[in-house]
Scaffold this active site. Structure first.
Site, PDB file in Angstrom:
ATOM      1  N   GLU A 235       0.826  -1.224   0.000  1.00  0.00           N
ATOM      2  CA  GLU A 235       0.000   0.000   0.000  1.00  0.00           C
ATOM      3  C   GLU A 235       0.850   1.261   0.000  1.00  0.00           C
ATOM      4  OE1 GLU A 235      -0.590  -2.638   1.843  1.00  0.00           O
ATOM      5  OE2 GLU A 235      -2.667  -3.238   1.489  1.00  0.00           O
TER       6      GLU A 235
ATOM      7  N   HIS B  24     -11.715  -4.404   8.923  1.00  0.00           N
ATOM      8  CA  HIS B  24     -12.239  -4.061   7.592  1.00  0.00           C
ATOM      9  C   HIS B  24     -13.459  -3.147   7.651  1.00  0.00           C
ATOM     10  CE1 HIS B  24      -9.850  -7.523   6.304  1.00  0.00           C
ATOM     11  NE2 HIS B  24     -10.094  -7.224   5.048  1.00  0.00           N
TER      12      HIS B  24
END
Lengths: 329, 334
Positions: free
Chosen positions: A64, A133
């Site tokens: 990322e 999440h």
């Protein structure tokens, strides 16, 4: 003549926005984890690899920080990258690049280097995805000067905010509530780019201002309908842009309703809701007939079990009850 | 630690180039000596990281780059800015915090930027520049520009995840990045052997399929040759290259460093290999310079520095009304 409408999902609206951007500007490319062959973790980019090829729809490794930083570098190098990060929780791995580079380059370089980068990511709970999440951290990002922060709640915005963000010369974070990808509704056939600045009033009333964004918009609209039946009418404001905040939108509304309730899926402490509440207090204190109230997520990491997750998130019932108490005491 | 102190440096073949390298290294050395003085006089504040001892790396690497190649550097980047073409005036004014500085005094010593010379900072987050360099190279690849992006970083950055991610991505996408590791053996005060299980640094880059080389970073001629080869390979093949330059910082990490972590003998040992003295010795042996010519060279550098200090002293501060400018762009033109 009435606009021609068609039924479409939020996911497909996002994809139309991506396709339009890739068609319109050769400098635009999309990169992120599983955006290509997999079709996007939420299927938002399905088919785009086949249509635009692997140079412009790029699968990245699970890095990322580096693919976000590469987006910054590519933007500095003359491209218009769209970086997709699967969820806001994963974006924390790229926080160094977002905060220390994307948000600072223009100022730190005395105006020499702007970073025309768009970062899209999913946010929010409601899908039983538990504590890594499901969080709503867009309020954190809204703390940072140098970036703009958007959240697309409607099909119009899912379709049109991306191009607006790409037109911006500075880094824009575009949040897509994951619970909305499957939402279906009516959208104009010729829907296109939208202005990314400014909030939108979705429901008009005179007794209470509901200020929200993202998937909580629909909870507020449901609540407003229920309240209408019992004689309480609400303004419902979708903020759309979390930074900069269109504060005039809620000052104007509060001057009419004299009461404000903020519904924010982020945690309460140090939240965007806290910021909005403070601004109302600072700028519209004498308009208020009651203290500003907030409904936020309960301050726990998001639990998995359905009943627990529902209890942790803002719900229509709580909005309705709070609103009634604010009006009737 | 493999301190190879046996070499006397490569033989010189090019008079003009040797003298120019000497001039560049002297500019950096004397500029930084003056900066340290100005720091003590409180004219320069914040952090000041001196490159003294490592000059051969920036000068040699720049010798291998073209004018339109990009450079991403660290917070120890005065030398990189100078060899990339920035005027001393604008660097000194920046360190004074004046509006005539390269970044209007917004960046300071650690954040020198220059659009014209393609210097993309001065990054003060260790490892933070590597992903950006990968992106600049990606933009070149997509736009079919045959340019190199050179990314300088210290060996300390190789412990960061971003190093590994960036090397992998550059290799995977075959991007034209010249990664230059300035191995000065200390990440601030932590010795390489205390922070890395494997101290063979090129092997880490090689594990991503990236070609590597190691060079004596105290010999500007050797660095220039290695950088030239590495950069032309990147330019021809398009893919990345990793060049390790073994060097040493003669001064403390910053101005707040009592240097408890290394011995005086070790520092003195490395000073014997001073890149400037070593080059002067070799140039003298060739008979290309005498005391009077060297004096002239030093005089010209001193005059340039004096003018830069004067420029910084005379320059105005930015108006406080400008404080919130450049948070967002002022023009919508893309």
């Amino acid at each position: 003549m009435a606009e021609q409408m068609r039924t479409i999902t939020y996911r497909d609206a996002v994809r139309e926005g991506l396709r339009e951007a890739l068609q319109k500007d050769e400098r635009v490319f999309l990169m992120g984890e599983d955006v290509g062959r997999y079709g996007g973790c939420f299927a938002a980019s399905k088919g785009l690899l086949e249509e635009f090829g692997p140079e412009r729809v790029r699968d990245t490794p699970l890095s990322e920080s580096t693919f976000t930083g590469a987006g910054i570098g590519a933007a500095l190098g003359g491209m218009r990258p769209i970086v997709e990060i699967m969820t806001v929780n994963f974006s924390l791995l790229a926080l160094d690049q977002i905060m220390n580079n994307a948000a600072t380059y223009l100022h730190m370089s005395g105006g020499l280097f702007n970073v025309p980068l768009v970062i899209r990511m999913a946010t929010g709970g409601g899908k039983q995805l538990a504590a890594q999440h499901s969080h709503s951290l867009e309020g954190w990002y809204a703390h940072i000067p140098g970036i703009k922060v958007l959240c697309a709640a409607t099909l119009e915005d899912a379709r049109g905010m991306l191009w607006g963000a790409l037109l911006d010369p500075d880094p824009v974070l575009l949040f897509e509530p994951s619970v909305l990808y499957a939402m279906e509704g009516e959208l104009a056939v010729d829907a296109g780019a939208v202005d990314i600045a400014g909030a939108r009033l979705h429901h008009e009333g005179r007794d209470l201002t509901l200020i929200t964004y993202g998937s909580c918009l629909y909870k507020c609209l449901d609540a407003a309908e229920q309240l209408e039946v019992s004689g309480i009418s609400c303004d419902v404001i979708d903020l759309r842009s979390l930074r900069p905040l269109d504060e005039e939108s809620f000052f104007t509304s509060v001057a009419k309703t004299h009461r404000a309730l903020i519904v924010d899926e982020g945690w309460r402490s140090g939240s965007l809701a806290a910021e909005i509440s403070a601004r109302i207090m600072e700028n519209a204190f004498y308009e208020l007939d009651a203290p500003v109230e907030r409904i936020c997520s309960v301050e726990v990491p998001m639990p998995y079990a359905k009943h627990m997750e529902e209890a942790a998130l803002p719900q229509v019932k709580t909005i309705v009850e709070t609103a009634r108490r604010m009006i009737h005491g | 630690m493999s301190h190879d102190r046996s070499t006397n440096g490569q033989p010189l073949t090019d008079r003009e180039q040797s003298l120019e390298f000497l001039r560049q290294m002297l500019r950096i050395r004397r500029f930084e000596e003056k900066s340290a003085e100005l720091y003590s006089a409180q004219k320069i504040r914040g952090f000041l990281h001196l490159y003294i001892g490592e000059e051969a790396v920036a000068v040699g690497v720049a010798g291998g780059l073209n004018k339109d190649d990009a450079l991403v550097a660290t917070y120890r980047e005065h030398g990189h800015a100078m060899v990339k073409g920035m005027a001393m005036n604008t660097i000194m004014a920046e360190m004074y915090g004046k509006v005539t500085g390269c970044c209007r005094g917004r960046g300071g010593s650690m954040h020198l930027f220059d659009a014209e010379h393609r210097l993309y900072g001065g990054n003060a987050i260790v490892g933070g520049g590597l992903p950006v360099a990968v992106g600049l190279a990606l933009a070149d690849q997509l736009q079919k520009n045959h340019r190199v992006t050179c990314c300088c970083f210290g060996e300390g950055a190789m412990a960061e995840g971003e190093f590994h991610e960036a090397l992998n991505l550059a290799a995977l996408w075959h991007l034209p990045v010249l990664f230059v590791c300035e191995n000065n053996y200390y990440a601030m005060g932590t010795a390489l052997i205390r922070s890395e299980a494997v101290v063979d640094l090129p092997s880490k880059a090689a594990s991503y399929g990236v070609e590597t080389a190691t060079v004596d970073g105290m010999d500007v001629i050797a660095v220039a040759e290695a950088a030239q080869q590495a950069a032309s390979q990147v330019r021809q093949n398009g893919g990345p290259f990793f060049l390790e330059c073994r060097t040493y910082r003669f001064r403390p990490h910053s101005m707040f460093d009592p240097e408890l972590y290394r011995s005086k003998q070790e520092v003195e040992g490395w000073k014997q290999r001073c890149p400037i003295e070593s080059l002067i010795r070799r140039i003298r042996e060739k008979g290309w310079i005498d005391d009077s010519r060297l004096g002239e060279l030093e005089g010209a550098v001193a005059a340039e520095i004096a003018a830069a200090v004067d420029y910084a002293e005379q320059s105005p501060w930015e108006s406080l009304e400008e404080l919130t400018r450049f948070v967002y762009s002022e023009s919508e033109v893309r």
